[in-house]
Design a protein around this motif. Structure first.
Motif, short mmCIF file in Angstrom:
data_model
loop_
_atom_site.label_atom_id
_atom_site.label_comp_id
_atom_site.label_asym_id
_atom_site.label_seq_id
_atom_site.Cartn_x
_atom_site.Cartn_y
_atom_site.Cartn_z
N PRO A 1 0.83 -1.21 0.00
CA PRO A 1 0.00 0.00 0.00
C PRO A 1 0.86 1.27 0.00
O PRO A 1 1.99 1.28 0.47
CB PRO A 1 -0.81 -0.13 1.28
N GLN A 2 0.25 2.32 -0.52
CA GLN A 2 0.92 3.62 -0.64
C GLN A 2 1.15 4.22 0.74
O GLN A 2 0.35 4.02 1.64
CB GLN A 2 -0.05 4.53 -1.41
N ARG A 3 2.30 4.90 0.91
CA ARG A 3 2.57 5.49 2.24
C ARG A 3 2.19 6.97 2.32
O ARG A 3 1.67 7.43 3.31
CB ARG A 3 4.03 5.34 2.59
N ALA A 4 2.41 7.76 1.25
CA ALA A 4 2.06 9.17 1.17
C ALA A 4 2.44 9.94 2.42
O ALA A 4 1.62 10.54 3.10
CB ALA A 4 0.56 9.32 0.89
N GLU A 5 3.71 9.89 2.79
CA GLU A 5 4.21 10.71 3.90
C GLU A 5 5.71 10.90 3.72
O GLU A 5 6.31 10.26 2.86
CB GLU A 5 3.91 10.04 5.24
N GLY A 6 6.26 11.82 4.52
CA GLY A 6 7.69 12.05 4.45
C GLY A 6 8.06 12.97 3.31
O GLY A 6 7.20 13.35 2.51
N PRO A 7 9.35 13.24 3.22
CA PRO A 7 9.81 14.21 2.23
C PRO A 7 9.86 13.65 0.81
O PRO A 7 9.75 14.41 -0.14
CB PRO A 7 11.21 14.55 2.72
N VAL A 8 10.06 12.38 0.66
CA VAL A 8 10.11 11.80 -0.70
C VAL A 8 9.14 10.62 -0.75
O VAL A 8 8.83 10.02 0.28
CB VAL A 8 11.52 11.30 -1.07
N PRO A 9 8.66 10.30 -1.94
CA PRO A 9 7.82 9.09 -2.05
C PRO A 9 8.65 7.83 -1.74
O PRO A 9 9.80 7.75 -2.14
CB PRO A 9 7.34 9.09 -3.50
N VAL A 10 8.00 6.93 -1.01
CA VAL A 10 8.69 5.67 -0.65
C VAL A 10 7.79 4.50 -1.06
O VAL A 10 6.61 4.47 -0.72
CB VAL A 10 8.95 5.62 0.87
N LEU A 11 8.40 3.58 -1.81
CA LEU A 11 7.65 2.41 -2.26
C LEU A 11 7.78 1.31 -1.20
O LEU A 11 8.87 1.01 -0.72
CB LEU A 11 8.26 1.91 -3.58
N GLN A 12 6.62 0.74 -0.81
CA GLN A 12 6.67 -0.37 0.15
C GLN A 12 6.68 -1.67 -0.64
O GLN A 12 5.74 -1.94 -1.40
CB GLN A 12 5.42 -0.36 1.01
N LEU A 13 7.70 -2.51 -0.44
CA LEU A 13 7.79 -3.77 -1.20
C LEU A 13 7.52 -4.94 -0.25
O LEU A 13 8.10 -5.02 0.84
CB LEU A 13 9.17 -3.93 -1.81
N GLN A 14 6.64 -5.84 -0.68
CA GLN A 14 6.40 -7.08 0.06
C GLN A 14 7.27 -8.15 -0.58
O GLN A 14 7.32 -8.26 -1.80
CB GLN A 14 4.94 -7.52 -0.08
N VAL A 15 7.95 -8.93 0.27
CA VAL A 15 8.81 -9.97 -0.29
C VAL A 15 8.45 -11.35 0.29
O VAL A 15 8.16 -11.48 1.46
CB VAL A 15 10.30 -9.62 -0.08
N GLU A 16 8.45 -12.32 -0.62
CA GLU A 16 8.19 -13.70 -0.20
C GLU A 16 9.29 -14.57 -0.79
O GLU A 16 9.74 -14.33 -1.90
CB GLU A 16 6.88 -14.21 -0.83
N VAL A 17 9.70 -15.64 -0.07
CA VAL A 17 10.71 -16.55 -0.63
C VAL A 17 10.20 -17.98 -0.60
O VAL A 17 9.37 -18.34 0.22
CB VAL A 17 12.05 -16.48 0.13
N LEU A 18 10.72 -18.78 -1.52
CA LEU A 18 10.31 -20.19 -1.61
C LEU A 18 11.31 -21.10 -0.90
O LEU A 18 11.03 -22.25 -0.65
CB LEU A 18 10.19 -20.62 -3.08
N GLU A 19 12.50 -20.60 -0.67
CA GLU A 19 13.51 -21.39 0.06
C GLU A 19 14.32 -20.40 0.86
O GLU A 19 14.30 -19.20 0.58
CB GLU A 19 14.40 -22.16 -0.92
N PRO A 20 15.05 -20.87 1.86
CA PRO A 20 15.84 -19.92 2.66
C PRO A 20 16.84 -19.17 1.77
O PRO A 20 17.47 -19.77 0.91
CB PRO A 20 16.57 -20.81 3.66
N VAL A 21 16.94 -17.89 2.03
CA VAL A 21 17.80 -17.04 1.21
C VAL A 21 18.60 -16.18 2.17
O VAL A 21 18.06 -15.65 3.14
CB VAL A 21 16.92 -16.17 0.29
N TYR A 22 19.91 -16.11 1.92
CA TYR A 22 20.77 -15.33 2.82
C TYR A 22 21.43 -14.20 2.06
O TYR A 22 21.62 -14.28 0.85
CB TYR A 22 21.85 -16.23 3.43
#
Lengths: 879, 490
Positions: free
Chosen positions: A671-692
């Motif tokens: 979802p959109q954040r609409a705050e702060g001095p610059v636009p910030v993209l919120q990214l959701q991340v999912e993994v299928l196996e452990p990742v380091y």
């Protein structure tokens, strides 16, 4: 091609036989089938030549007549040739019948639509029943052999198309029972037994009754059409005919057949008739008959197997392999119903005897021994399908079956297996220390084998035999320390005596379970490292050490290698030495090894060797233990490659380089954040196996945004919720864009991977930022001030924003809430949006109507006008 | 129950291919069934060339065994029967029944009427024993008479016709190929009554019955405290019955004298119609006692035309016919040997021949021999490193003879002198070869008067007996020797 002479045919047939595929691929192969058929009628060729031509067609019909029409035509031609033979004795009638039968079967044309089939079948049946076929069928002297041949042809056809003769059972029974000048018993018996078995199976599958098939005399040959009904039912089932072995009991399903009392009586009579004359059959044919009848009656209700009983004593006395095997089949099929416990014991004794009888050949001994260990017991205890000594086979009985060094390798291994089984039992009884205990004998035997294998210059087969025996013992007696300890010791001695057997040792270590493998590894390592480094056997020692070296006894191992290095003068030895180093690196030997590698990197003569030593040194000093293990472990990329160099390169490539791999990561925009001095993209991340050590890199085409920073995540696991990732955007112009994303990460195996993820969109609205909110009373003034400041540099525009059923209020609260400056719900809103880097967008939504609201907008950035239009028009659809 | 193909391959060590396919026969109708039955696990029959190569490799008959090859030498590739899986074109052809006998590899591929994965147990495959019978039958046919090369070639050239007769579609009709050969010539005879398939025709002529009992005695003698000597008699009774009529009945009784050794482990020819249960159960597996059945052993049968082995038996006689010891010691550069042989007093002292072969393995040629024999003469085969002590027709009155001497050897050269993997170091043996006519060790005989023949005419009955040595070893008692399990049971 014209008519060929006898010599030409002999030569042609010879060339074909030498390599059928090569001959048929060459131009002369094309006409062979056709020439053969036409020259069979030639009067210039001798019968002997024609017989050899027919013999070829019996073996290679599929090459001569590769498709169904050709096979049908060939069968027709062969039948024509047969009919055209002059009525004097001829050696061709028999092979012609066989050839026509073969052509029909292999061409797959046997059936009601094939003209040749419809000619051949009545002909065969007529011949088989001894009827007068009139002129052209040769003198009476040939009638009997032809009768037998016709039966054989019919049997083959029935084998390939079960049920074909289902309608002829009654006829065949009649022929077999005939008094006076009679048909040959053997071919008829076998034909009847096969047809009977097939009919029972087909009818049981179809859950049909026997419908009087056993008694009805079939229509006379030539009259009336052939009955294909059963064959067509049977055809679908030319599937594995469940052998009469207990494991396949369920598949048989003859119990579905419920013959009426009268049918049961007829069936019994038919079987009894066959068994009563079975002594007239050759031993191999008797065996076939017993298998067939065993198959036929197994599981059939109301058919007690006692019918077989009178035959058994006679059969048990013989030395004939096929007969004893058939008795075993009956044993498996009927078990206790036919064999009491005493019978079982007797059968076992006869089998034990046959497995060692000096009058029988070795292959028979071995087969009997197999039968003994797979004996179909009445009450089996062990798991099915595994070789084991039957319960009634007491150790006493096996005395003569134990191995000794004079035996042939096959016999030795087979008997050794039995000995191991006895040792396993013996161990349970705990009678150790006796000189004649099987375990003691086993040790003596192994020692003898090792002594023979140690013979310098002896054939490799002897060494192989010794290792096969060791493997077998380790397999059967894995838990028996009393056996394995001396075996380990003996093998170490063998290595000391003949290091050239190193490849055998490596192979053995690769295959045995740790019960033998671990102690053996230790003693072999001691054996190697306790020697001075030089000598002829050095390459074997190095090969051995590469297999057995580990973290234990490091200093001794390194000491040996140091001493050996001086003797490694050629490339092969240096490579062998480096292979040991590599093995040590893998298991994580550190300190002393680094010194050795450095020394090798200076001292080895061969540049390749020096390079490798240096490489290993660099790897050792730069990589962590686990990573080193992966880098030097067996290459996953090239498991089948035999070259160690290639395998090594592949291994390094996989382990040390970044691999491109399919993404185990999924990214989406939150979802959109609409705050702060610059636009910030919120990214959701999912993994299928452990990742380091995940690093995500973003890029935007063109100069729309300032370069984006990378995002780092230490660790992500599937199923564990991850916090959203924040990606600040610095637009150069207020415009939507595509994010190009690459990920770099490490897998749990230690490999570093790189992947290109699907692009993510940055929408126009994702760039919206609110103005700082003025105090409650000053809002209208603040808005008006902004509104006025847009002109004259900026622009004003009017739009119609369509509304969905929810109306204006819902639309604003869902999409524009953070940007509202003045609100007069439900009809009027003043909205101010900051568009980075330094533009603004102002909207007046007033006097909303049911289906839309007029929007007046002002902005100081001309370029966004189309974007705003699209955005507003899309809003109602997005609700 | 059928075979998919059969081959005869002559093994020719030293040639590039290692052998030649002398005969092959494929059965396409069986192959058709194999394709259906085996389903996805079906592997087609290869052409002769690839088959030859793969089979010889698997049987270790190719010369190249210098290097370790995993596909052949791996310890986990264990074969315990004469049935193999052959790698052909990346797939494995199984089961292939194969064995080597007299320089010829006999091979066939039996049809398995089910899927091959997982592999079914051999015991459950009916065609396996049929395959063995076919190969044994061919072997008997090829070697039924003298092994002359030209005759072998003649017989090989007869095989295609014979198999057309005996195995036209891959299902064996008669393993006795000689019978098939005869049936071709007897074809014109009419048959008023049921004719056995194993009898091609009927005999016409003077009736006669011939019975020959051949006993082979084998022995392992150690002359050691903790290892028992072993010996065993194996008897074969061969009959030839020239009798008129389709199914003449004959009963032959084998008898033993009062102190004779009971016959055991009796295996009979399939033409024997019934067997006394005492015959069926008398077995060497059991401990002997006085109650053991000691005959007469009656065998009622209907004879085939040709000469056949009516029965085989074994017997455990109380003492070996010749008891001896052999002592061999290495003394510096030479071997010192002492041999002593004693004929048992109960044995007929009238040999066709009697010899003791004393081989020396893994050594160089004999350069010098000094010896003393109490009886007979010694022949020296220097290049073969072999001594033969010719004892002759009779032992002397004392029944005991001896040999002593020293043997010196030259340098070993691997090509010429025999290699043996048993006789390592001091392990050595001498082997006795002898033959006594008109005698059996068990005492077993066929009484002419006890032979009953139910056929027209009174037949002339002749009987023969002989004793032959076979694998009669006397091991050096001064060194370890290979023992059997039985030898340890003192």
């Amino acid at each position: 091609m014209g008519l060929l002479s006898r010599e030409a045919w002999a030569q042609r047939l010879g060339a074909f036989r030498a390599s059928p595929s090569a001959y048929m691929a060459a131009p002369e192969g094309e006409d062979l089938g056709r020439d053969l058929l036409s020259d069979l009628r030639s009067e210039k060729l001798s019968e002997q030549t024609k017989v050899s031509m027919l013999a070829l067609s019996l073996e290679y019909p599929a090459q001569l007549w590769p498709d169904a029409p050709a096979a049908e035509a060939a069968a027709t031609s062969l039948l024509d040739t047969l009919v055209l033979l002059p009525p004097r004795p001829s050696a061709l009638r028999r092979p012609l019948l066989l050839a026509a039968t073969t052509a029909l079967v292999t061409g797959g044309v046997l059936g009601p639509t094939s003209g040749a089939s419809l000619r051949l079948l009545p002909l065969l049946l007529g011949l088989a029943s001894g009827g007068d076929l009139g002129r052209g069928f040769g003198p009476s002297s040939e009638q009997r052999p032809l009768q037998a041949t016709a039966c054989e042809c019919l049997r083959e056809l029935e084998s390939c198309k079960p049920g074909l003769l289902g309608g002829c059972l009654g006829l065949l029974r009649g022929l077999l029972g005939q008094e006076g000048p009679v048909a040959p018993v053997q071919p008829l018996s076998l034909l009847l037994a096969l047809a009977l078995r097939n009919t029972l199976v087909i009818q049981a599958r179809a859950r049909a009754s026997l419908q009087g098939l056993l008694t009805v005399r079939a229509p006379p040959p030539g009259g009336g059409p052939w009955n294909w009904t059963l064959a067509q039912e049977g055809d679908a089932h030319l599937q594995p005919q469940a052998p009469s072995w207990p494991a396949a009991e369920e598949e048989c399903g003859l119990s579905a057949l419920e013959p009426s009392p009268e049918e049961a009586r007829e069936l019994r009579a038919a079987v009894a008739q066959l068994l009563d004359t079975s002594y007239l059959l050759t031993p191999v044919a008797q065996a076939q008959l017993l298998w067939l009848l065993g198959w036929a009656l197994r599981g059939l209700r109301g058919q007690p197997p006692v019918l077989f009983k009178p035959q058994l004593v006679r059969l048990l006395g013989t030395a004939q392999l096929a007969l004893l095997h058939a008795v075993l089949a009956l044993k498996a099929a009927f078990g206790e119903a036919l064999f009491t416990a005493q019978d079982e014991a007797l059968l076992l004794r006869r089998l034990t005897l046959a497995a060692q009888h000096p009058a029988l050949p070795l292959p028979a001994h071995l087969f009997y021994l197999h039968c003994l260990l797979s004996f179909p017991e009445n009450c089996p205890l062990g798991p099915a399908g595994e070789e084991a000594a039957p319960l009634l086979l007491e150790p006493q009985l096996c005395r003569g079956l134990l191995p000794n060094l004079l035996h042939d390798p096959l016999a030795l291994l087979a008997r050794l297996h039995l000995l191991c089984l006895l040792c396993a039992e013996d161990e349970q009884k705990e009678e150790k220390g006796q000189a004649q205990s099987p375990c003691h004998y086993l040790q003596e035997l192994l020692a003898g084998l090792q002594q023979r294998a140690a013979l310098t210059g002896g054939p490799r087969a002897l060494a192989t035999l010794c290792f096969q025996a060791s493997y077998l013992v380790a397999l059967c007696l894995a838990g028996h320390r009393t056996v394995l300890a001396p075996l380990t010791h003996g093998l170490a001695q063998l290595y000391r005596a003949r290091p050239a057997l190193a490849p055998h040792f490596v192979d053995l270590l690769d295959r045995v379970a740790p019960e033998l493998g671990e102690p053996l590894r230790v003693v072999l390592r001691q054996e190697v490292v306790s020697r001075p480094g030089g000598g002829e056997a050095l390459r074997w020692h190095l090969q051995m050490l590469a297999k057995v070296a580990d973290r234990d006894a490091q200093s001794a191992t390194l000491g040996f290698l140091q001493a050996a290095a001086a003797h490694c003068t050629d490339w092969g030895l240096q490579q062998a030495l480096l292979r040991v180093c590599r093995a040590l690196l893998r298991v994580g030997v550190g300190g002393g090894l680094a010194d050795l590698l450095q020394a090798l990197a200076r001292q080895l003569e061969d540049p390749d060797g020096r390079d490798h030593a240096r490489l290993y040194y660099v790897l050792l000093s730069h990589l962590s233990g686990p990573k080193l293990g992966v880098a030097l472990g067996p290459s996953l990329a090239a498991p089948a490659l035999t070259s160690s160099l290639v395998a090594e390169n592949q291994g390094f490539a996989t382990a040390l380089m970044v691999q491109e791999a399919p993404a185990p990561i999924r990214l989406s925009v939150g979802p959109q954040r609409a705050e702060g001095p610059v636009p910030v993209l919120q990214l959701q991340v999912e993994v299928l196996e452990p990742v380091y050590s995940l690093e995500l890199r973003f890029r935007v085409e063109g100069q729309l945004y300032a370069p984006l920073g990378a995002v780092h995540v230490p660790c992500l696991c599937p199923g564990r919720p991850a916090r959203p990732l924040l990606l600040p955007l610095q637009p150069q112009r207020p415009a939507p864009a595509q994010l190009d994303i690459r990920a770099l990460y490490t897998k749990s195996t230690g490999l570093t991977c790189y992947t290109h993820l699907p692009p993510l969109p940055v929408k126009f609205a994702d760039l919206f930022l609110p103005f700082p909110k003025p105090p409650e009373g000053a809002r209208l003034g603040f808005f008006e001030e902004l509104w006025d400041s847009c002109l004259p540099k900026g622009t004003e525009s009017r739009l119609w924003c369509p509304l969905g059923p929810q109306g204006l209020e819902a639309l604003v609260s869902r999409h524009l809430e953070p940007f509202v400056v003045v609100a007069r719900p439900p009809t009027s809103y003043h909205i101010a949006i900051r568009l980075p880097p330094d533009s603004k967008l102002l909207l007046r939504l007033e006097a909303a109507q049911a289906d839309g609201v007029p929007v007046v907008l002002r902005t100081d950035a001309w370029a966004v006008l189309p974007l705003v239009g699209d955005y507003l028009r899309g809003l109602s659809a997005a609700v | 129950m059928a075979q998919r193909a059969v081959w005869l391959i002559s093994h020719e060590p030293g040639t590039p291919l290692g052998g030649t396919v002398r005969f092959s026969r494929r059965y396409p109708t069986v192959e058709k069934r194999a394709k259906v039955f085996n389903g996805t696990s079906y592997v087609p029959i290869p052409e002769d060339g690839p088959f030859l190569k793969s089979l010889l490799f698997e049987l270790r008959l190719l010369d190249e065994d210098r290097d370790f090859m995993e596909s052949r030498d791996s310890c986990s590739r264990i074969n315990k029967t004469s049935v193999y899986g052959l790698k052909v074109g990346g797939e494995e052809l199984w089961p292939v029944v194969a064995f080597l006998k007299n320089g010829i590899v006999y091979a066939c591929v039996p049809l398995v009427e089910q899927t091959l994965s997982p592999r079914p147990a051999l015991i459950s495959i009916s065609a396996i024993s049929q395959g063995f019978e076919l190969l044994f039958g061919i072997q008997d046919f090829l070697y039924s008479s003298q092994k002359i090369d030209t005759e072998l070639n003649t017989k090989l050239s007869q095989l295609p016709d014979l198999l057309l007769q005996a195995c036209p579609f891959g299902t064996l009709l008669d393993a006795n190929l000689q019978n098939s050969l005869d049936s071709i010539s007897f074809a014109s005879v009419t048959h008023p009554q049921k004719q056995p398939a194993w009898k091609a025709g009927t005999y016409k002529g003077k009736p006669q019955v011939s019975i020959a009992i051949t006993e082979k005695v084998k022995s392992m003698q150690y002359d050691k405290q903790d290892i028992a000597d072993t010996w065993q008699v194996v008897g074969t009774v061969t009959c030839k019955c020239d009798l008129e009529g389709i199914m003449p009945n004959v009963t032959i009784s084998l008898s033993l004298p009062t102190n004779g050794s009971p016959l055991q482990d009796i295996l009979v020819h399939p033409c024997v119609t019934s067997l006394d249960s005492a015959i069926l159960t008398s077995s060497s597996i059991d401990a002997m006692d006085d109650s053991a059945f000691s005959g007469p052993y009656k065998f009622p049968f209907t004879p085939p035309l040709e000469s056949f082995n009516l029965c085989y038996y074994t017997s455990q006689v109380p003492v070996p016919p010749i008891l001896g010891f052999y002592q061999m010691k290495e003394e510096e550069v030479q071997l010192k040997i002492t041999v002593n042989l004693k004929l048992h007093e109960s044995v007929k002292n009238n040999f066709k021949f009697c010899e003791a072969h004393i081989p020396f393995y893994n050594r160089g040629p004999i350069t010098h021999v000094e010896y003393k024999v109490s009886f007979g003469q010694l022949e020296v085969f220097r290049e073969k490193s072999l001594l033969i002590w010719i004892i002759g027709q009779k032992f002397p009155k004392s029944m005991e003879i001896s040999l002593s001497g020293t043997v010196t050897f030259g340098a070993k050269s691997h090509e010429k002198q025999p290699f043996d993997h048993i006789c390592i170091g001091g392990t050595a043996y001498l082997k006795l070869h002898f033959r006594i006519l008109d005698y059996t060790l068990t005492g077993c005989y066929a009484d002419q008067h006890s032979v009953q023949v139910f056929a027209s005419g009174k037949p002339k009955i002749s009987t023969h007996r002989k004793l032959i040595s076979s694998d009669y070893y006397i091991w050096n008692s001064k060194a370890p020797a290979p023992v059997t399990y039985g030898s340890l049971l003192l």
